[in-house]
Design an enzyme around this catalytic site. Structure first.
Site, short mmCIF file in Angstrom:
data_model
loop_
_atom_site.label_atom_id
_atom_site.label_comp_id
_atom_site.label_asym_id
_atom_site.label_seq_id
_atom_site.Cartn_x
_atom_site.Cartn_y
_atom_site.Cartn_z
N SER A 132 0.87 -1.18 0.00
CA SER A 132 0.00 0.00 0.00
C SER A 132 0.90 1.23 0.00
O SER A 132 1.65 1.45 0.95
CB SER A 132 -0.88 -0.03 1.25
N LYS A 172 -1.21 -0.95 -4.33
CA LYS A 172 -2.36 -0.11 -3.99
C LYS A 172 -1.84 1.30 -3.81
O LYS A 172 -0.81 1.50 -3.17
CB LYS A 172 -3.00 -0.64 -2.70
N LYS A 178 -2.90 5.29 -2.60
CA LYS A 178 -3.88 6.10 -1.89
C LYS A 178 -4.28 7.25 -2.80
O LYS A 178 -3.43 7.81 -3.51
CB LYS A 178 -3.26 6.64 -0.59
N ASP A 202 -7.23 3.37 -2.97
CA ASP A 202 -7.91 3.47 -1.68
C ASP A 202 -8.13 4.94 -1.34
O ASP A 202 -7.17 5.70 -1.22
CB ASP A 202 -7.07 2.79 -0.59
N GLU A 208 -11.24 1.11 -3.26
CA GLU A 208 -11.50 0.88 -1.84
C GLU A 208 -12.08 2.12 -1.16
O GLU A 208 -11.54 3.22 -1.29
CB GLU A 208 -10.17 0.47 -1.17
N ASP A 231 -13.87 -1.01 3.27
CA ASP A 231 -12.93 -1.16 4.38
C ASP A 231 -13.63 -0.57 5.62
O ASP A 231 -14.34 -1.29 6.35
CB ASP A 231 -11.61 -0.44 4.04
N LYS A 250 -10.17 -6.49 8.11
CA LYS A 250 -9.13 -6.19 9.10
C LYS A 250 -9.70 -6.70 10.41
O LYS A 250 -10.69 -6.16 10.90
CB LYS A 250 -8.89 -4.68 9.20
N GLY A 301 -4.35 -3.99 6.11
CA GLY A 301 -3.26 -3.80 7.07
C GLY A 301 -3.41 -2.48 7.78
O GLY A 301 -4.11 -1.58 7.32
O1 OSB Z 1 -7.05 2.15 4.70
O2 OSB Z 1 -6.07 0.33 4.37
C1 OSB Z 1 -6.11 1.40 4.94
C2 OSB Z 1 -2.91 1.95 7.00
C3 OSB Z 1 -3.44 2.51 8.14
C4 OSB Z 1 -4.78 2.76 8.21
C5 OSB Z 1 -5.62 2.42 7.13
C6 OSB Z 1 -5.11 1.83 6.00
C7 OSB Z 1 -3.72 1.62 5.92
C8 OSB Z 1 -3.04 1.06 4.74
C9 OSB Z 1 -1.69 0.42 4.96
O3 OSB Z 1 -3.47 1.15 3.63
C10 OSB Z 1 -1.73 -1.07 4.85
C11 OSB Z 1 -0.47 -1.69 5.41
O4 OSB Z 1 0.49 -1.81 4.65
O5 OSB Z 1 -0.45 -2.07 6.58
MG MG Z 2 -8.33 1.05 3.35
#
Ligand code: OSB
Ligand code: MG
Length: 368
Positions: A135, A161, A163, A188, A213, A238, A262, A290
């Site tokens: 990510s 992924k 952001k 995302d 996402e 999510d 999660k 994650g």
């Molecule tokens: O939205 O998936 C998310 C990290 C912290 C809070 C929310 C998110 C994330 C990530 C990182 O996208 C995922 C990872 O590599 O742990």
């Molecule tokens: Mg997310």
């Protein structure tokens, strides 16, 4: 398992590189570790709330408050037999899933250590290694994003992924897609759009994305249904899926075609498994999200991601993507086929480096 003593450690861990989402940038990751001593064994769990209420209303502060003042007094000195028993005992406390899930994780670790079973075995996972991706946070410029993604692809990640947020969405996704025409790509938004402003996302439909996402509000399931009807690309929820019940709402309302599980967000591994068990017969693919976990939460994510319904790569990257030094002696590394091995030792299958815990801790709460 009789919970004889419980210790909470709020941690602040420096990240290898900053991580930026639509709700802000962080240079350090906070979390709260839970240590439970029981019958000569020690179980560890990780509560995934961060310092600020950006992703979730929960924070390091609320985690300590809810556990210390409400949840742990219900548990200390009690014989907690399994995750279902744990969920019953804390059911009078509304919300605060990230806090509760950390304690459930420590319970699973204890149960596994007592019975000589790995978390994977206890949950019913089968895969030896799970498909993972990375990510990638928002970057200062599109060229930097493309370069950063390129480095991760060189490292061996086969699913990316990125952001997005308003003003940094279609342009960024197009640039990455142009540079890497074949890569598995997803975006995302972390709830950065409304149904009206999401119109701008329509061109994403031409970029062959795996999924989009959480484009809309974190407490919304109905508008995602409306948006999904306007998009060919699957929406993946999510933030909106905070329990098995919410997963059922989303399936019944056709608000998404994919769910990010999660275990923290839904209140524990047992709840995450329940969502998995609901999505599998419904033909809804799930994948493990994650929260920039330490080695403790990472081990837990790998175990649940080995269940058969986790058919898309997880946001479970190698330890070195996050932390130069971790709180477990084990570090997770990326295999050449973009997988990470699932731990096989009893419980979470990791050994906690208590010196590292003390080093990163900025407090300590003991209850017995
Ligand atoms: O939205 O998936 C998310 C990290 C912290 C809070 C929310 C998110 C994330 C990530 C990182 O996208 C995922 C990872 O590599 O742990
Ligand atoms: Mg997310």
């Amino acid at each position: 398992m009789k919970f004889e003593k419980i210790t909470l450690y709020p941690l602040k861990m420096p990240l290898v590189s900053h991580f930026e989402t639509s709700f802000g940038r962080i240079y350090d990751r906070e979390c709260v570790l839970v240590k439970i001593e029981s019958e000569g064994l020690v179980g560890w769990g990780e509560c995934a709330a961060d310092r600020d209420p950006g992703y979730s209303y929960e924070t390091t502060g609320t985690t300590l408050h809810i556990l210390q003042d409400f949840a742990l007094p219900l548990l200390v000195g009690q014989d907690v037999t399994d995750a279902a028993d744990f969920q019953r005992r804390i059911s009078q406390i509304r919300g605060h899933h990230l806090a509760k899930a950390g304690v459930e994780m420590a319970l699973w670790d204890l149960l596994g250590k007592r019975d000589g079973k790995s978390l994977q075995q206890m949950l019913g996972g089968t895969k030896k290694a799970v498909d993972v991706g990375v990510s990638v946070g928002l970057q200062d410029a599109t060229e930097i994003l493309v370069k950063t993604v390129g480095k991760f692809i060189e490292t061996g990640y086969r699913r990316i992924k990125i952001k997005i947020k308003p003003g940094r969405d279609v342009s960024e996704a197009e640039a990455v897609r142009r540079a890497f025409p074949e890569i598995k790509l997803q975006v995302d938004a972390n709830s950065a759009y409304s149904l009206e402003t999401a119109d701008i996302l329509k061109p994403l439909d031409d970029l062959n994305l795996l999924l989009i996402e959480q484009p809309l509000f974190e407490d919304d399931i109905w508008d995602h249904h409306k948006l999904q009807k306007q998009l060919r690309t699957p929406i993946c929820l999510d933030e909106s899926i905070i329990s098995p019940r919410h997963a059922r709402y989303a399936l019944e309302m056709e608000s998404c075609r994919i769910i990010n599980i999660k275990p923290g967000r839904v209140g524990g591994l047992s709840q995450g498994k329940e969502i998995h068990d609901m999505c599998l017969p419904a033909g809804i693919p799930v994948w493990c999200g994650g929260m920039l976990e330490t080695g403790i939460g990472r081990a837990s994510n790998l175990a649940i991601a080995s269940l058969p319904g986790f058919s898309l790569p997880g946001d479970i990257s190698a330890s070195d993507r996050y932390y130069r030094k971790d709180v477990t002696h084990e570090r997770f590394s990326l295999n050449t086929d973009s997988t990470i091995n699932v731990p096989t030792g009893p419980g979470l299958g990791v050994n906690v480096d208590e010196d590292a815990v003390e080093q990163f801790a900025f407090g300590k709460v003991e209850l017995q």
